[in-house]
Design a protein around this motif. Structure first.
Motif, mmCIF file in Angstrom:
data_model
loop_
_atom_site.group_PDB
_atom_site.id
_atom_site.type_symbol
_atom_site.label_atom_id
_atom_site.label_comp_id
_atom_site.label_asym_id
_atom_site.label_seq_id
_atom_site.Cartn_x
_atom_site.Cartn_y
_atom_site.Cartn_z
ATOM 1 N N VAL A 127 0.829 -1.212 0.000
ATOM 2 C CA VAL A 127 0.000 0.000 0.000
ATOM 3 C C VAL A 127 0.862 1.261 0.000
ATOM 4 N N CYS A 128 2.031 1.194 0.595
ATOM 5 C CA CYS A 128 2.940 2.345 0.567
ATOM 6 C C CYS A 128 4.152 2.082 -0.342
ATOM 7 N N HIS A 129 4.776 0.898 -0.153
ATOM 8 C CA HIS A 129 6.036 0.635 -0.875
ATOM 9 C C HIS A 129 5.799 0.181 -2.318
ATOM 10 N N ASN A 130 4.552 -0.050 -2.658
ATOM 11 C CA ASN A 130 4.134 -0.482 -3.997
ATOM 12 C C ASN A 130 4.476 -1.960 -4.235
ATOM 13 N N TYR B 145 18.394 -5.219 8.561
ATOM 14 C CA TYR B 145 17.928 -3.831 8.487
ATOM 15 C C TYR B 145 16.441 -3.792 8.150
ATOM 16 N N TYR B 146 16.030 -4.646 7.219
ATOM 17 C CA TYR B 146 14.616 -4.712 6.817
ATOM 18 C C TYR B 146 13.771 -5.286 7.935
ATOM 19 N N TYR B 147 14.313 -6.365 8.535
ATOM 20 C CA TYR B 147 13.597 -7.002 9.640
ATOM 21 C C TYR B 147 13.364 -5.983 10.758
ATOM 22 N N GLY C 114 -1.139 10.890 -1.034
ATOM 23 C CA GLY C 114 -0.569 11.985 -0.264
ATOM 24 C C GLY C 114 0.333 11.619 0.901
ATOM 25 N N PHE C 115 0.470 10.316 1.242
ATOM 26 C CA PHE C 115 1.359 9.942 2.347
ATOM 27 C C PHE C 115 2.814 10.130 1.927
ATOM 28 N N VAL C 116 3.716 10.359 2.928
ATOM 29 C CA VAL C 116 5.132 10.522 2.600
ATOM 30 C C VAL C 116 5.646 9.344 1.784
ATOM 31 N N GLN C 117 6.488 9.633 0.819
ATOM 32 C CA GLN C 117 6.992 8.563 -0.041
ATOM 33 C C GLN C 117 8.266 7.952 0.543
ATOM 34 N N GLY D 191 9.531 -0.256 13.374
ATOM 35 C CA GLY D 191 9.111 0.934 12.646
ATOM 36 C C GLY D 191 10.344 1.676 12.154
ATOM 37 N N PHE D 192 10.114 2.674 11.310
ATOM 38 C CA PHE D 192 11.246 3.422 10.763
ATOM 39 C C PHE D 192 10.752 4.838 10.498
ATOM 40 N N GLY D 193 11.252 5.814 11.250
ATOM 41 C CA GLY D 193 10.812 7.191 11.068
ATOM 42 C C GLY D 193 9.302 7.292 11.126
ATOM 43 N N ARG D 194 8.705 7.736 10.056
ATOM 44 C CA ARG D 194 7.247 7.918 10.053
ATOM 45 C C ARG D 194 6.483 6.625 9.805
ATOM 46 N N MET D 195 7.190 5.552 9.542
ATOM 47 C CA MET D 195 6.512 4.264 9.366
ATOM 48 C C MET D 195 6.390 3.576 10.728
ATOM 49 N N TYR D 196 5.184 3.139 11.057
ATOM 50 C CA TYR D 196 4.982 2.539 12.378
ATOM 51 C C TYR D 196 5.421 1.079 12.405
ATOM 52 N N ALA E 92 13.210 -2.702 10.513
ATOM 53 C CA ALA E 92 12.224 -1.664 10.137
ATOM 54 C C ALA E 92 10.804 -2.199 10.361
ATOM 55 N N ILE E 93 10.565 -3.462 10.002
ATOM 56 C CA ILE E 93 9.231 -4.041 10.199
ATOM 57 C C ILE E 93 8.925 -4.144 11.698
ATOM 58 N N THR E 94 9.921 -4.585 12.462
ATOM 59 C CA THR E 94 9.716 -4.852 13.891
ATOM 60 C C THR E 94 9.553 -3.574 14.712
ATOM 61 N N SER F 3 12.876 4.072 -2.608
ATOM 62 C CA SER F 3 12.688 2.854 -3.405
ATOM 63 C C SER F 3 13.619 1.762 -2.882
ATOM 64 N N PHE F 4 13.106 0.534 -2.805
ATOM 65 C CA PHE F 4 13.943 -0.586 -2.371
ATOM 66 C C PHE F 4 15.039 -0.883 -3.401
ATOM 67 N N HIS F 5 14.960 -0.240 -4.562
ATOM 68 C CA HIS F 5 15.927 -0.547 -5.624
ATOM 69 C C HIS F 5 17.058 0.461 -5.706
HETATM 70 C C1 HEC Z 1 1.616 3.438 5.654
HETATM 71 C C2 HEC Z 1 2.724 3.375 4.734
HETATM 72 C C3 HEC Z 1 3.765 2.292 4.926
HETATM 73 C C4 HEC Z 1 3.574 0.929 5.063
HETATM 74 C C5 HEC Z 1 2.261 0.192 5.055
HETATM 75 C C6 HEC Z 1 4.893 0.354 5.189
HETATM 76 N N1 HEC Z 1 5.861 1.329 5.146
HETATM 77 FE FE1 HEC Z 1 7.846 1.043 5.214
HETATM 78 N N2 HEC Z 1 8.137 3.063 5.149
HETATM 79 C C7 HEC Z 1 7.135 4.000 4.952
HETATM 80 C C8 HEC Z 1 7.729 5.332 4.960
HETATM 81 C C9 HEC Z 1 6.967 6.632 4.742
HETATM 82 C C10 HEC Z 1 9.103 5.154 5.181
HETATM 83 C C11 HEC Z 1 10.146 6.248 5.330
HETATM 84 C C12 HEC Z 1 9.949 6.842 6.707
HETATM 85 C C13 HEC Z 1 10.795 8.015 7.015
HETATM 86 O O1 HEC Z 1 11.835 8.223 6.335
HETATM 87 O O2 HEC Z 1 10.444 8.715 7.981
HETATM 88 C C14 HEC Z 1 9.327 3.711 5.294
HETATM 89 C C15 HEC Z 1 10.569 3.126 5.475
HETATM 90 C C16 HEC Z 1 10.820 1.770 5.374
HETATM 91 C C17 HEC Z 1 12.145 1.186 5.384
HETATM 92 C C18 HEC Z 1 13.462 1.936 5.524
HETATM 93 C C19 HEC Z 1 13.819 2.526 4.174
HETATM 94 C C20 HEC Z 1 15.032 3.431 4.209
HETATM 95 O O3 HEC Z 1 14.970 4.493 3.566
HETATM 96 O O4 HEC Z 1 16.058 3.074 4.830
HETATM 97 C C21 HEC Z 1 11.958 -0.153 5.210
HETATM 98 C C22 HEC Z 1 13.059 -1.216 5.122
HETATM 99 C C23 HEC Z 1 10.534 -0.401 5.114
HETATM 100 N N3 HEC Z 1 9.883 0.798 5.223
HETATM 101 C C24 HEC Z 1 9.964 -1.639 4.942
HETATM 102 C C25 HEC Z 1 8.580 -1.864 5.018
HETATM 103 C C26 HEC Z 1 7.989 -3.169 4.990
HETATM 104 C C27 HEC Z 1 8.751 -4.464 4.790
HETATM 105 C C28 HEC Z 1 6.643 -2.991 5.140
HETATM 106 C C29 HEC Z 1 5.581 -4.049 5.255
HETATM 107 C C30 HEC Z 1 5.692 -4.932 6.395
HETATM 108 C C31 HEC Z 1 6.392 -1.574 5.239
HETATM 109 N N4 HEC Z 1 7.593 -0.932 5.167
HETATM 110 C C32 HEC Z 1 5.144 -1.015 5.352
HETATM 111 C C33 HEC Z 1 5.795 3.745 4.805
HETATM 112 C C34 HEC Z 1 5.201 2.525 4.955
#
Ligand code: HEC
Length: 196
Positions: free
Chosen positions: A100-103, A135-137, A116-119, A143-148, A139-141, A122-124
């Motif tokens: 829904v966010c990462h496409n 690092y990915y694990y 309109g949510f922050v972008q 959260g990362f910045g604005r991602m919960y 972020a999921i566990t 790209s994973f690429h």
């Molecule tokens: C509601 C939208 C949303 C969803 C759903 C979401 N993310 Fe994110 N994700 C973000 C945003 C926005 C950022 C960047 C946050 C920031 O920089 O403050 C982010 C950052 C990340 C990053 C770090 C990227 C970097 O720049 O280093 C990873 C890894 C990631 N997400 C993985 C995932 C995975 C895997 C899932 C699914 C389990 C997921 N995200 C679900 C919005 C989302």
């Protein structure tokens, strides 16, 4: 005794009998949580775990699996065996929770972002291609910045399945012909009529 008095006496007796009965049920001869006990030498009714007890949750005996961190920081290898089944599970979970966010292709331009949510990055892009699996694990566990955090919604095993799938997604978008196994390349050539 007149009739009303007899009734009253009966009611009182019944109340006494019934309430006494209630008390007995309430105060059963069992140890309640954390209750003191004169039976054991340490005075506690709760007993310590027998020696050698291990958790049924794998994480308690394998911190890398639970945290994605090893002695040198984020681990680069997945701490689980990757199979086609795991990748398919990861794809399904990724499509549900992350796309829904990462496409679907991981470029960070999912539907919520289009609305309109922050972008996210790209994973690429090179920085993320170079980032370790942990690092990915993480972020999921956490959260990362604005991602919960998704810790409450995605169990540990599925988080790793998603990480495995993100790795496959990255390969799919950055692969060269050299990455294609020879027999599949032949099949593709036959299908497209290409001569190499
Ligand atoms: C509601 C939208 C949303 C969803 C759903 C979401 N993310 Fe994110 N994700 C973000 C945003 C926005 C950022 C960047 C946050 C920031 O920089 O403050 C982010 C950052 C990340 C990053 C770090 C990227 C970097 O720049 O280093 C990873 C890894 C990631 N997400 C993985 C995932 C995975 C895997 C899932 C699914 C389990 C997921 N995200 C679900 C919005 C989302």
């Amino acid at each position: 005794m007149s009739r009303p008095w007899r009734l009253l006496a009966f009611a009182l007796a019944a109340a006494l009998v019934l309430s006494a009965c209630g008390r007995n049920m309430y105060d059963q001869p069992k140890a309640e949580t954390y209750e003191a006990s004169p039976f054991f030498a340490d005075g506690a009714s709760s007993r310590p775990l027998p020696e050698g007890t291990i958790s049924r949750e794998r994480g308690a005996i394998d911190p890398v699996y639970l945290t994605g961190m090893g002695d040198g920081g984020f681990v680069s290898e997945l701490p689980i065996e990757v199979s086609e089944g795991l990748l398919r599970r990861g794809q399904e979970r990724y499509d549900i929770f992350c796309s829904v966010c990462h496409n679907y292709n991981g470029d960070g331009n999912g539907m919520i972002v289009q609305k309109g949510f922050v972008q996210p990055a790209s994973f690429h892009e090179q920085r993320l291609l170079d980032s370790p699996a942990g690092y990915y694990y993480n972020a999921i566990t956490n959260g990362f910045g604005r991602m919960y955090s998704y810790a409450s919604r995605i169990p540990v095993e599925d988080r790793w399945a998603i990480v495995a799938y993100v790795r496959a997604l990255q390969l799919s978008q950055n692969a060269t012909l050299d990455d294609v196994p020879a027999e599949i390349l032949e099949e593709l050539d036959a299908a497209t009529g290409e001569v190499r």
